[in-house]
Design a protein around this motif. Structure first.
Motif, PDB file in Angstrom:
ATOM      1  N   UNK A 102     -13.015  28.687  16.804  1.00  0.00           N
ATOM      2  CA  UNK A 102     -13.374  30.075  16.501  1.00  0.00           C
ATOM      3  C   UNK A 102     -12.191  31.027  16.667  1.00  0.00           C
ATOM      4  N   UNK A 103     -11.328  30.752  17.632  1.00  0.00           N
ATOM      5  CA  UNK A 103     -10.165  31.628  17.830  1.00  0.00           C
ATOM      6  C   UNK A 103      -9.291  31.659  16.586  1.00  0.00           C
ATOM      7  N   UNK A 104      -9.002  30.476  16.046  1.00  0.00           N
ATOM      8  CA  UNK A 104      -8.184  30.411  14.833  1.00  0.00           C
ATOM      9  C   UNK A 104      -8.918  31.023  13.641  1.00  0.00           C
ATOM     10  N   UNK A 105     -10.219  30.787  13.568  1.00  0.00           N
ATOM     11  CA  UNK A 105     -11.005  31.339  12.462  1.00  0.00           C
ATOM     12  C   UNK A 105     -11.024  32.866  12.518  1.00  0.00           C
ATOM     13  N   UNK A 106     -11.187  33.414  13.719  1.00  0.00           N
ATOM     14  CA  UNK A 106     -11.181  34.869  13.879  1.00  0.00           C
ATOM     15  C   UNK A 106      -9.812  35.436  13.518  1.00  0.00           C
ATOM     16  N   UNK A 114      -7.052  42.738   7.498  1.00  0.00           N
ATOM     17  CA  UNK A 114      -6.015  43.740   7.756  1.00  0.00           C
ATOM     18  C   UNK A 114      -4.799  43.542   6.863  1.00  0.00           C
ATOM     19  N   UNK A 115      -4.871  42.590   5.944  1.00  0.00           N
ATOM     20  CA  UNK A 115      -3.785  42.235   5.014  1.00  0.00           C
ATOM     21  C   UNK A 115      -2.474  41.975   5.750  1.00  0.00           C
ATOM     22  N   UNK A 116      -2.589  41.381   6.940  1.00  0.00           N
ATOM     23  CA  UNK A 116      -1.394  41.054   7.716  1.00  0.00           C
ATOM     24  C   UNK A 116      -0.625  39.904   7.076  1.00  0.00           C
ATOM     25  N   UNK A 117      -1.350  38.900   6.595  1.00  0.00           N
ATOM     26  CA  UNK A 117      -0.705  37.800   5.888  1.00  0.00           C
ATOM     27  C   UNK A 117      -0.384  36.592   6.737  1.00  0.00           C
ATOM     28  N   UNK A 118      -0.540  36.690   8.060  1.00  0.00           N
ATOM     29  CA  UNK A 118      -0.300  35.524   8.916  1.00  0.00           C
ATOM     30  C   UNK A 118      -1.454  34.539   8.764  1.00  0.00           C
ATOM     31  N   UNK A 119      -1.148  33.256   8.883  1.00  0.00           N
ATOM     32  CA  UNK A 119      -2.194  32.249   8.717  1.00  0.00           C
ATOM     33  C   UNK A 119      -2.012  31.110   9.702  1.00  0.00           C
ATOM     34  N   UNK A 120      -3.112  30.490  10.086  1.00  0.00           N
ATOM     35  CA  UNK A 120      -3.074  29.313  10.954  1.00  0.00           C
ATOM     36  C   UNK A 120      -3.510  28.073  10.179  1.00  0.00           C
ATOM     37  N   UNK A 121      -3.738  28.223   8.883  1.00  0.00           N
ATOM     38  CA  UNK A 121      -4.219  27.116   8.055  1.00  0.00           C
ATOM     39  C   UNK A 121      -3.049  26.480   7.314  1.00  0.00           C
TER      40      UNK A 121
END
Length: 251
Positions: A102-106, A114-121
């Protein structure tokens, strides 16, 4: 004291919009015969249920008149909108077969909104179309901004929206937008038009229809999510790079 009813009404309206947006990934996964459509269906059902419930809770009894939000209400509404939207936007990432906690999903949902663009996927090239489109949709919805959403939605709900605009912009002037709803409508229409033109340009430059739509959403939002781990470099096309630059500047 906070005015909880109008805050619940607006957050409920936003959640309902978010739930309806999940229909597109459902259709894409169904067309691709991918069982992740069930994850989006469950997420949409829960999101719509909570959203509609909040709308009913937030409705003012007839005859109570117009509710004016104060500065404290505006800050609470701004915070609640971002957090609650991200909480529910994260649900498909948890329920789908991409092994996110859930942490990564959130994080992924908040980054999109927020259109930040960072991803964990990682492994985007192998992801089902529903997840890829959902990431693009989150950035597209977030790109138009909570300010435009507020000044468009709050007047229709007979709630004073100027305080929220001031909370987001930090501008103390009394009349920032004389015709807030009309201006928000114009901005929204332009946003939609630019998205369509950008998608068409990408398609003509060599992207598939799916890639063109997904990248148009994230380009106009200047978010940066892509359908490939290599992002826009995957296409190795000067024409596509040029289109991205032009529409990021316009967006």
């Amino acid at each position: 004291m906070f005015h909880i009813r109008p805050i619940a009404l607006v957050v409920g309206t936003m959640l309902t919009t978010l739930g309806l947006a999940m229909i597109l990934p459902i259709l894409l996964d169904l067309a691709a015969d991918n069982h992740d459509w069930q994850a989006f269906f469950a997420s949409a059902a829960l999101t719509l249920f909570v959203g509609i419930a909040l709308i009913f809770v937030g409705r003012e009894p007839e005859g109570n008149g117009r509710t004016e939000l104060n500065i404290r209400d505006a800050f609470l509404l701004t915070t609640a909108s971002w957090v609650v939207m991200a909480v529910f936007a994260a649900l498909p990432f948890i329920l789908a077969d991409i092994e996110l906690n859930y942490t990564d999903a959130f994080f992924e949902a908040m980054s999109g909104l927020t259109t930040t663009g960072s991803t964990v996927i990682s492994g985007l090239d192998r992801m089902p179309p529903g997840i890829l489109m959902w990431r693009a949709l989150l950035q597209w919805l977030g790109g138009i901004g909570i300010i435009v959403t507020a000044v468009a939605v709050l007047p229709m709900l007979q709630i004073g929206g100027m305080q929220l605009f001031r909370a987001e912009s930090s501008d103390a002037s009394e009349k920032l937008l004389p015709r807030a709803a009309q201006i928000a409508t114009v901005i929204g229409s332009l946003y939609m038009l630019l998205s369509v033109v950008c998608a068409l340009a990408y398609y003509l430059a060599g992207m598939t229809a799916f890639e063109a739509v997904a990248h148009a959403m994230t380009t106009i939002a200047t978010g940066g999510f892509s359908t490939s781990d290599s992002s826009i470099a995957y296409f190795d096309s000067a024409a596509i790079d040029t289109i991205a630059i032009i529409f990021m500047i316009i967006g």
